[in-house]
Design a protein around this motif. Structure first.
Motif, short mmCIF file in Angstrom:
data_model
loop_
_atom_site.label_atom_id
_atom_site.label_comp_id
_atom_site.label_asym_id
_atom_site.label_seq_id
_atom_site.Cartn_x
_atom_site.Cartn_y
_atom_site.Cartn_z
N LEU A 195 0.82 -1.21 0.00
CA LEU A 195 0.00 0.00 0.00
C LEU A 195 0.85 1.26 0.00
O LEU A 195 0.47 2.28 -0.58
N ASN A 196 2.03 1.20 0.63
CA ASN A 196 2.91 2.36 0.58
C ASN A 196 3.28 2.70 -0.86
O ASN A 196 3.28 3.87 -1.24
N TRP A 197 3.61 1.70 -1.65
CA TRP A 197 3.97 2.02 -3.03
C TRP A 197 2.74 2.46 -3.84
O TRP A 197 2.84 3.34 -4.68
N LEU A 198 1.60 1.88 -3.57
CA LEU A 198 0.38 2.32 -4.24
C LEU A 198 0.12 3.80 -3.95
O LEU A 198 -0.24 4.57 -4.85
N ILE A 199 0.35 4.21 -2.71
CA ILE A 199 0.16 5.61 -2.32
C ILE A 199 1.18 6.50 -3.03
O ILE A 199 0.83 7.58 -3.53
N VAL A 200 2.43 6.06 -3.10
CA VAL A 200 3.45 6.83 -3.82
C VAL A 200 3.01 7.03 -5.26
O VAL A 200 3.09 8.14 -5.81
N GLU A 201 2.55 5.97 -5.88
CA GLU A 201 2.09 6.04 -7.27
C GLU A 201 0.94 7.04 -7.40
O GLU A 201 0.92 7.88 -8.29
N GLN A 202 -0.01 6.95 -6.50
CA GLN A 202 -1.19 7.82 -6.55
C GLN A 202 -0.80 9.29 -6.37
O GLN A 202 -1.36 10.16 -7.04
N LEU A 203 0.14 9.58 -5.48
CA LEU A 203 0.49 10.97 -5.19
C LEU A 203 1.45 11.57 -6.20
O LEU A 203 1.45 12.79 -6.40
N THR A 204 2.29 10.74 -6.81
CA THR A 204 3.29 11.28 -7.72
C THR A 204 2.89 11.15 -9.18
O THR A 204 3.22 12.02 -9.99
N LEU A 205 2.20 10.08 -9.55
CA LEU A 205 1.75 9.86 -10.92
C LEU A 205 0.28 9.43 -10.89
O LEU A 205 -0.05 8.28 -11.17
N PRO A 206 -0.61 10.34 -10.53
CA PRO A 206 -2.00 9.97 -10.27
C PRO A 206 -2.77 9.43 -11.47
O PRO A 206 -3.83 8.83 -11.29
N ASP A 207 -2.25 9.61 -12.68
CA ASP A 207 -2.99 9.14 -13.85
C ASP A 207 -2.58 7.74 -14.29
O ASP A 207 -3.12 7.22 -15.27
N VAL A 208 -1.65 7.10 -13.59
CA VAL A 208 -1.25 5.74 -13.95
C VAL A 208 -2.42 4.78 -13.70
O VAL A 208 -2.72 3.94 -14.54
N LEU A 209 -3.06 4.91 -12.55
CA LEU A 209 -4.20 4.06 -12.20
C LEU A 209 -5.40 4.95 -11.87
O LEU A 209 -5.25 5.99 -11.24
N SER A 210 -6.57 4.51 -12.28
CA SER A 210 -7.78 5.25 -11.92
C SER A 210 -8.12 4.95 -10.46
O SER A 210 -7.59 4.00 -9.86
N GLU A 211 -9.02 5.73 -9.91
CA GLU A 211 -9.46 5.50 -8.53
C GLU A 211 -10.08 4.11 -8.39
O GLU A 211 -9.82 3.39 -7.42
N ALA A 212 -10.88 3.72 -9.38
CA ALA A 212 -11.51 2.39 -9.34
C ALA A 212 -10.45 1.29 -9.39
O ALA A 212 -10.57 0.29 -8.68
N GLU A 213 -9.41 1.47 -10.20
CA GLU A 213 -8.35 0.46 -10.26
C GLU A 213 -7.60 0.38 -8.93
O GLU A 213 -7.28 -0.72 -8.47
N ARG A 214 -7.34 1.52 -8.31
CA ARG A 214 -6.65 1.52 -7.01
C ARG A 214 -7.49 0.78 -5.97
O ARG A 214 -6.97 -0.03 -5.21
N GLU A 215 -8.78 1.06 -5.92
CA GLU A 215 -9.65 0.39 -4.95
C GLU A 215 -9.69 -1.11 -5.21
O GLU A 215 -9.64 -1.91 -4.27
N ARG A 216 -9.76 -1.50 -6.47
CA ARG A 216 -9.77 -2.93 -6.82
C ARG A 216 -8.46 -3.59 -6.38
O ARG A 216 -8.46 -4.69 -5.83
N LEU A 217 -7.34 -2.89 -6.58
CA LEU A 217 -6.04 -3.46 -6.20
C LEU A 217 -5.89 -3.59 -4.68
O LEU A 217 -5.32 -4.57 -4.20
N VAL A 218 -6.40 -2.62 -3.94
CA VAL A 218 -6.36 -2.72 -2.47
C VAL A 218 -7.16 -3.93 -2.03
O VAL A 218 -6.70 -4.74 -1.20
N THR A 219 -8.36 -4.10 -2.57
CA THR A 219 -9.19 -5.25 -2.22
C THR A 219 -8.50 -6.56 -2.59
O THR A 219 -8.47 -7.50 -1.79
N ALA A 220 -7.92 -6.61 -3.78
CA ALA A 220 -7.21 -7.82 -4.22
C ALA A 220 -6.01 -8.12 -3.33
O ALA A 220 -5.76 -9.28 -2.99
N ALA A 221 -5.29 -7.09 -2.92
CA ALA A 221 -4.13 -7.30 -2.05
C ALA A 221 -4.56 -7.90 -0.72
O ALA A 221 -3.94 -8.83 -0.22
N VAL A 222 -5.63 -7.36 -0.14
CA VAL A 222 -6.13 -7.89 1.13
C VAL A 222 -6.55 -9.34 0.95
O VAL A 222 -6.17 -10.21 1.75
#
Length: 196
Positions: free
Chosen positions: A158-185
């Motif tokens: 999740l730390n790297w996901l957050i880095v990605e979101q804050l530094t390159l926010p257009d790499v993943l959409s919000e929906a993709e980030r939420e899906r990835l968090v759920t998949a990681a858990v």
């Protein structure tokens, strides 16, 4: 007078966080902090012995501000201990950290600066280790699925996901980030099949 001094110190440290996020560690000067905090020139030098002291205080303050409020903690403690609840908690965590964008960016700057400053490295190491241990202890007490290793893996993921979101926010959409968090858990809390 003591309360006023504590408020001013907090304003200065918060100003340092904003300067770090915007200008990086090289831009962190007492003058820049005074300007950001809206206080008279020379104020920061009255509160902090040197730049290292200011850097370590900024690191501690970021972690202080990232802590969930009492209502969030109470709601988390009252929730059920299933994977979906865990995924919701992790999505909320990512959201809370992302909402304090300057704090997390300042923390990244502090981590880079810690590679050159042993005292700062020691402070950040102690803070991050304590935070991770507290997360593992909370997880074990809560009855959420997964073990200490799952918590540590989620922390790193999740730390790297957050880095990605804050530094390159257009790499993943919000929906993709939420899906990835759920998949990681889900993946990190599912026990692998035992070899026969």
């Amino acid at each position: 007078m003591v309360r006023r001094n504590e408020e001013r110190r907090a304003a200065l440290v918060d100003g340092a966080i904003e300067v770090l996020a915007r200008e990086g560690a090289r831009g962190l000067t007492f003058r820049a902090v005074d300007t950001e905090a809206g206080v008279p020139a020379g104020t920061a030098s009255n509160y902090f012995a040197n730049r290292d002291h200011l850097l370590t205080q900024a690191g501690a303050r970021v972690y202080e501000r990232l802590q969930p409020d009492e209502a969030t903690i109470a709601r988390q403690r009252a929730s059920t201990g299933d994977r979906e609840t865990y995924a919701v908690l992790m999505r909320e965590l990512v959201g809370r950290i992302s909402d304090f964008r300057t704090g997390y960016l300042a923390l990244l700057e502090l981590r880079l600066e810690a590679t050159r400053r042993p005292q700062l490295r020691a402070v950040l190491t102690e803070q991050v280790r304590a935070d991770l241990e507290a997360n593992v202890a909370y997880h074990e007490e809560s009855g959420l699925p997964g073990d200490a290793t799952a918590v540590q893996l989620l922390y790193l993921t999740l730390n790297w996901l957050i880095v990605e979101q804050l530094t390159l926010p257009d790499v993943l959409s919000e929906a993709e980030r939420e899906r990835l968090v759920t998949a990681a858990v889900e993946r990190m809390t599912t026990s692998p099949p035992h070899a026969g």
